[in-house]
Design a protein around this motif. Sequence first.
Motif, PDB file in Angstrom:
ATOM      1  N   SER A 172       0.833  -1.193   0.000  1.00  0.00           N
ATOM      2  CA  SER A 172       0.000   0.000   0.000  1.00  0.00           C
ATOM      3  C   SER A 172       0.871   1.246   0.000  1.00  0.00           C
ATOM      4  N   CYS A 173       0.253   2.343  -0.349  1.00  0.00           N
ATOM      5  CA  CYS A 173       0.968   3.613  -0.420  1.00  0.00           C
ATOM      6  C   CYS A 173       0.066   4.713   0.114  1.00  0.00           C
ATOM      7  N   ALA A 174       0.567   5.441   1.074  1.00  0.00           N
ATOM      8  CA  ALA A 174      -0.130   6.619   1.581  1.00  0.00           C
ATOM      9  C   ALA A 174       0.328   7.821   0.775  1.00  0.00           C
ATOM     10  N   VAL A 175      -0.629   8.512   0.164  1.00  0.00           N
ATOM     11  CA  VAL A 175      -0.320   9.604  -0.755  1.00  0.00           C
ATOM     12  C   VAL A 175      -0.763  10.933  -0.153  1.00  0.00           C
ATOM     13  N   SER A 176       0.169  11.845  -0.069  1.00  0.00           N
ATOM     14  CA  SER A 176      -0.148  13.190   0.388  1.00  0.00           C
ATOM     15  C   SER A 176       0.480  14.191  -0.576  1.00  0.00           C
ATOM     16  N   LEU A 177      -0.362  14.905  -1.295  1.00  0.00           N
ATOM     17  CA  LEU A 177       0.122  15.876  -2.275  1.00  0.00           C
ATOM     18  C   LEU A 177      -0.373  17.274  -1.940  1.00  0.00           C
ATOM     19  N   SER A 178      -0.490  17.560  -0.652  1.00  0.00           N
ATOM     20  CA  SER A 178      -0.937  18.874  -0.208  1.00  0.00           C
ATOM     21  C   SER A 178      -2.319  19.167  -0.795  1.00  0.00           C
ATOM     22  N   MET A 179      -2.489  20.253  -1.499  1.00  0.00           N
ATOM     23  CA  MET A 179      -3.799  20.637  -2.027  1.00  0.00           C
ATOM     24  C   MET A 179      -4.065  20.043  -3.405  1.00  0.00           C
ATOM     25  N   TYR A 180      -3.097  19.327  -3.962  1.00  0.00           N
ATOM     26  CA  TYR A 180      -3.227  18.835  -5.329  1.00  0.00           C
ATOM     27  C   TYR A 180      -3.887  17.465  -5.385  1.00  0.00           C
ATOM     28  N   ARG A 181      -4.639  17.252  -6.458  1.00  0.00           N
ATOM     29  CA  ARG A 181      -5.276  15.967  -6.676  1.00  0.00           C
ATOM     30  C   ARG A 181      -4.561  15.261  -7.816  1.00  0.00           C
ATOM     31  N   PRO A 182      -4.030  14.084  -7.572  1.00  0.00           N
ATOM     32  CA  PRO A 182      -3.340  13.376  -8.649  1.00  0.00           C
ATOM     33  C   PRO A 182      -4.322  12.890  -9.702  1.00  0.00           C
ATOM     34  N   TYR A 183      -3.899  12.896 -10.944  1.00  0.00           N
ATOM     35  CA  TYR A 183      -4.701  12.332 -12.033  1.00  0.00           C
ATOM     36  C   TYR A 183      -4.345  10.870 -12.264  1.00  0.00           C
ATOM     37  N   CYS A 184      -3.071  10.582 -12.162  1.00  0.00           N
ATOM     38  CA  CYS A 184      -2.578   9.213 -12.337  1.00  0.00           C
ATOM     39  C   CYS A 184      -1.850   8.751 -11.082  1.00  0.00           C
ATOM     40  N   MET A 185      -2.046   7.500 -10.757  1.00  0.00           N
ATOM     41  CA  MET A 185      -1.317   6.871  -9.658  1.00  0.00           C
ATOM     42  C   MET A 185      -0.857   5.516 -10.149  1.00  0.00           C
ATOM     43  N   GLY A 186       0.298   5.103  -9.694  1.00  0.00           N
ATOM     44  CA  GLY A 186       0.790   3.839 -10.217  1.00  0.00           C
ATOM     45  C   GLY A 186       1.855   3.178  -9.375  1.00  0.00           C
ATOM     46  N   TRP A 187       2.124   1.939  -9.727  1.00  0.00           N
ATOM     47  CA  TRP A 187       3.186   1.143  -9.109  1.00  0.00           C
ATOM     48  C   TRP A 187       4.239   0.831 -10.163  1.00  0.00           C
ATOM     49  N   PHE A 188       5.475   1.017  -9.780  1.00  0.00           N
ATOM     50  CA  PHE A 188       6.609   0.736 -10.641  1.00  0.00           C
ATOM     51  C   PHE A 188       7.566  -0.164  -9.863  1.00  0.00           C
ATOM     52  N   ARG A 189       8.455  -0.821 -10.589  1.00  0.00           N
ATOM     53  CA  ARG A 189       9.427  -1.663  -9.888  1.00  0.00           C
ATOM     54  C   ARG A 189      10.779  -1.598 -10.601  1.00  0.00           C
ATOM     55  N   GLN A 190      11.796  -1.857  -9.812  1.00  0.00           N
ATOM     56  CA  GLN A 190      13.142  -1.906 -10.376  1.00  0.00           C
ATOM     57  C   GLN A 190      13.925  -3.012  -9.698  1.00  0.00           C
ATOM     58  N   ALA A 191      14.361  -3.953 -10.510  1.00  0.00           N
ATOM     59  CA  ALA A 191      15.188  -5.045 -10.022  1.00  0.00           C
ATOM     60  C   ALA A 191      16.657  -4.673 -10.196  1.00  0.00           C
ATOM     61  N   PRO A 192      17.541  -5.265  -9.422  1.00  0.00           N
ATOM     62  CA  PRO A 192      18.970  -4.954  -9.546  1.00  0.00           C
ATOM     63  C   PRO A 192      19.467  -5.163 -10.972  1.00  0.00           C
ATOM     64  N   GLY A 193      20.137  -4.151 -11.504  1.00  0.00           N
ATOM     65  CA  GLY A 193      20.704  -4.259 -12.834  1.00  0.00           C
ATOM     66  C   GLY A 193      19.714  -4.089 -13.964  1.00  0.00           C
ATOM     67  N   LYS A 194      18.466  -3.761 -13.625  1.00  0.00           N
ATOM     68  CA  LYS A 194      17.442  -3.592 -14.657  1.00  0.00           C
ATOM     69  C   LYS A 194      16.839  -2.206 -14.589  1.00  0.00           C
TER      70      LYS A 194
END
Length: 122
Positions: free
Chosen positions: A21-43
């Motif tokens: 899970s991710c707690a999102v706080s962007l002050s007064m702004y509303r995000p349009y897109c939210m997402g999950w990304f990943r990075q493996a070692p060396g990639k």
Amino acid sequence: QVDLVESGGGSVEAGGSLFVSCAVSLSMYRPYCMGWFRQAPGKEREGVATIATDGGSTYYLDSVKGRFTISRDGVKRLYLQMNNLKPEDTAMYYCAADLTPLGCAQRRYKYWGQGTQVAVSS
């Protein structure tokens, strides 16, 4: 204040499940897109799943389709349910958000969390 904080990563055997899970706080702004990304070692970092906040359209990386599910609670919480995990899913998983009303799948994201580690053993 801008803050994205991931939680819920961990270690699991292949075939197992994890929920991040991710707690999102962007002050007064509303995000349009939210997402999950990943990075493996060396990639390079790759987009795992994204969701739009105006109607909930989603995108999934081909290799996770049918196994991962992205969801959100308003614009303050973002979730990723990961089932049938595979060793190749091992990576640091990052939560991200952006304000610009463009397609969420293939784009730059401005706001990022610090990441949570997911490790899948065979």
